[in-house]
Every structure is written in C-alpha cells, then in structure tokens.
Design a protein around this motif. Structure first.
Motif, PDB file in Angstrom:
ATOM      1  N   ARG A  48       2.759   1.774  -3.577  1.00  0.00           N
ATOM      2  CA  ARG A  48       1.652   2.297  -4.414  1.00  0.00           C
ATOM      3  C   ARG A  48       0.951   3.529  -4.227  1.00  0.00           C
ATOM      4  NH1 ARG A  48      -2.166  -3.186  -5.034  1.00  0.00           N
ATOM      5  NH2 ARG A  48      -0.932  -4.366  -6.194  1.00  0.00           N
ATOM      6  N   LYS A  49       0.764   4.014  -2.833  1.00  0.00           N
ATOM      7  CA  LYS A  49       0.600   5.170  -2.402  1.00  0.00           C
ATOM      8  C   LYS A  49       1.891   6.402  -2.882  1.00  0.00           C
ATOM      9  CE  LYS A  49      -0.933   8.110   1.549  1.00  0.00           C
ATOM     10  NZ  LYS A  49      -0.858   8.047   2.807  1.00  0.00           N
ATOM     11  N   SER A  50       3.096   6.059  -2.570  1.00  0.00           N
ATOM     12  CA  SER A  50       4.208   6.983  -2.989  1.00  0.00           C
ATOM     13  C   SER A  50       4.208   6.886  -4.377  1.00  0.00           C
ATOM     14  CB  SER A  50       5.349   6.098  -2.559  1.00  0.00           C
ATOM     15  OG  SER A  50       5.929   4.905  -3.315  1.00  0.00           O
TER      16      SER A  50
ATOM     17  N   GLU B 244       1.811   7.152  -6.484  1.00  0.00           N
ATOM     18  CA  GLU B 244       0.535   7.957  -7.228  1.00  0.00           C
ATOM     19  C   GLU B 244       0.731   9.228  -6.774  1.00  0.00           C
ATOM     20  OE1 GLU B 244      -2.768   6.357  -5.245  1.00  0.00           O
ATOM     21  OE2 GLU B 244      -2.821   4.264  -6.501  1.00  0.00           O
ATOM     22  N   VAL B 245       1.633  10.020  -5.897  1.00  0.00           N
ATOM     23  CA  VAL B 245       1.863  11.144  -5.536  1.00  0.00           C
ATOM     24  C   VAL B 245       2.716  11.757  -6.412  1.00  0.00           C
ATOM     25  CG1 VAL B 245       2.635  12.682  -3.552  1.00  0.00           C
ATOM     26  CG2 VAL B 245       1.265  10.579  -3.117  1.00  0.00           C
TER      27      VAL B 245
ATOM     28  N   CYS C 189       0.839  -1.219  -0.045  1.00  0.00           N
ATOM     29  CA  CYS C 189       0.085   0.146  -0.028  1.00  0.00           C
ATOM     30  C   CYS C 189       0.965   1.313   0.067  1.00  0.00           C
ATOM     31  CB  CYS C 189      -1.023  -0.087   1.284  1.00  0.00           C
ATOM     32  SG  CYS C 189      -2.190  -1.316   1.128  1.00  0.00           S
TER      33      CYS C 189
END
Length: 228
Positions: free
Chosen positions: A222-224, A226-227, A219
């Motif tokens: 993937r979050k990093s 998307e930023v 998670c």
C-alpha cells in the motif's frame, strides 16, 4: 508507484514459499481424510447407525480442515505474487480463524484426554467384538491395522482363536508378553500427547509469524502504491 525494497521483496517470496508449503500440507490432510472415509478397509466404520461419533466427526474435520488450508494457501500464494492487499487480507483473516480453532482444539484435547482415550478404546472394542461375531473381512483388516500400529493383541494381551491371526507376528516370547490394546491406546496418548502439544505450539508460532509477515507485506504494498 515505487517498487518494493529488497527486504520487502524477501518477505514477499518468503510468504509465497510459506503458503506453498501450507497448501501442500492442506492437500495432504484433505487426501488423508478422503482416504480414511473412502478406503474399503475403514469405510465400514463410518456407515451405519452405530458408527463411532468421535471417528465419524474426526474424519470430516480432517477433510474440512484440509480444504480450508488449501484455500488459504492458494490465497496467500496469489496474494504474495500478485501483490494484492485484498487477497492478503483474506489470507490473514482465514489464518487468524485457523489459529483460533487450533488453540480451542488444543485446549479441548488436553481437558478431555481421558474421554478421548475412552472413545478410542470403545472404537477398538466395537471393531473387535463385531469381528468375533461376524468374521467380516473388512473388520479383520481394520483390526490388523490397529494392532500392528500399536503392537498389541486383543483386549487383554491375547486373542480368541477367531481373532488370533489379526495380531502382530513375532517371536513366541514376544507374543507371550505383548500388551493389550486398551493399555496400548492409553500409553500412546499419555506418552505422545506432549509431542502433539509441541507440534501444535510450533504450528501456532509459524502461523503468528505468517500473520506478521502478511501485515508487513500489505503495508509495504500500500505504501509503494501511494508513492508517486
């Protein structure tokens, strides 16, 4: 793409260490399985139509489990270091399968304890009787290994002259009161089963934490990404 936070980097390297240990454990299990299957002392037990099914199956399960652990550990190490959600996803999937197999195997062992003891006793008795009949040196070495590890001698605490030198060496009094191997096998399983169960629960808990950390790291990666 944003960088991982300090806590997430800590999880990343914890995952790498966990999987390195897991890979090393798999290598050890794989090596033990191959040694049991190929060593001249034990090789004869797996050959021939009268090979004990439990022993034959068990050694190949060790080899298969070790190989699977090596693959899973490799995926986890690479996935953590390369921050690959795909590899981490595969690692999570395989770890879940291993966890399910461990639970199923634990339930089976506890529900079939008496059958396992009977099967191991039959393996011992077959080895003992075959050695008495043939005098095969490989069977002698196998008997010595079993009886020294269990500190027992023969089916009734003694041995006929042809098998006497396979028993553990000791003081005369110790040799007089030494227990029989069927009793020793039963005692080992009854006294050590709770220890094996505890180890199994510990390994299961570690696996659960491994799966949780894998999900958290996936998670975070993937979050990093998307930023912007």
């Amino acid at each position: 793409m944003a960088a991982l936070s300090g806590g997430e980097i800590c999880i990343k390297y914890l995952m790498f260490v966990f999987n390195l240990v897991f890979w090393l454990a798999g290598t050890a299990v794989f090596a033990i399985g191959l040694w049991l299957r190929l060593d001249p002392t034990t090789k004869g037990l797996f050959e021939g139509s009268d090979s004990p099914f439990l022993l034959y199956t068990g050694v190949y399960m060790l080899i298969g489990a070790g190989a699977l652990m090596m693959v899973v550990g490799f995926l986890g190490c690479c996935g953590a270091i390369q921050e690959s959600p795909c590899m981490l996803g595969l690692f999570f999937f395989f770890l879940l399968i291993i966890f399910a197999i461990e639970v199923a195997a634990g339930i089976w062992v506890f529900s079939n304890q008496s059958k396992i003891v009977d099967d191991f006793t039959k393996i011992y008795m077959q080895t003992y009787n075959d050695f008495k009949t043939t005098g095969d040196e490989r069977l002698k070495q196998m008997l010595q290994l079993i009886q020294e590890k269990l500190n027992c001698c023969g089916p009734d605490g003694s041995a006929v002259e042809t098998a006497k030198d396979t028993c553990p060496r000791g003081e005369p009094l110790e040799q007089l009161i030494i227990k029989s191997c069927p009793d020793a096998i039963d005692e080992v399983f009854n006294s050590k089963l709770h220890i094996m169960g505890g180890l199994g629960i510990t390994v299961g808990v570690v696996m659960v934490f491994g799966m949780i950390f894998t999900m958290l790291l996936c998670c975070a990666i993937r979050k990093s990404r998307e930023v912007v």
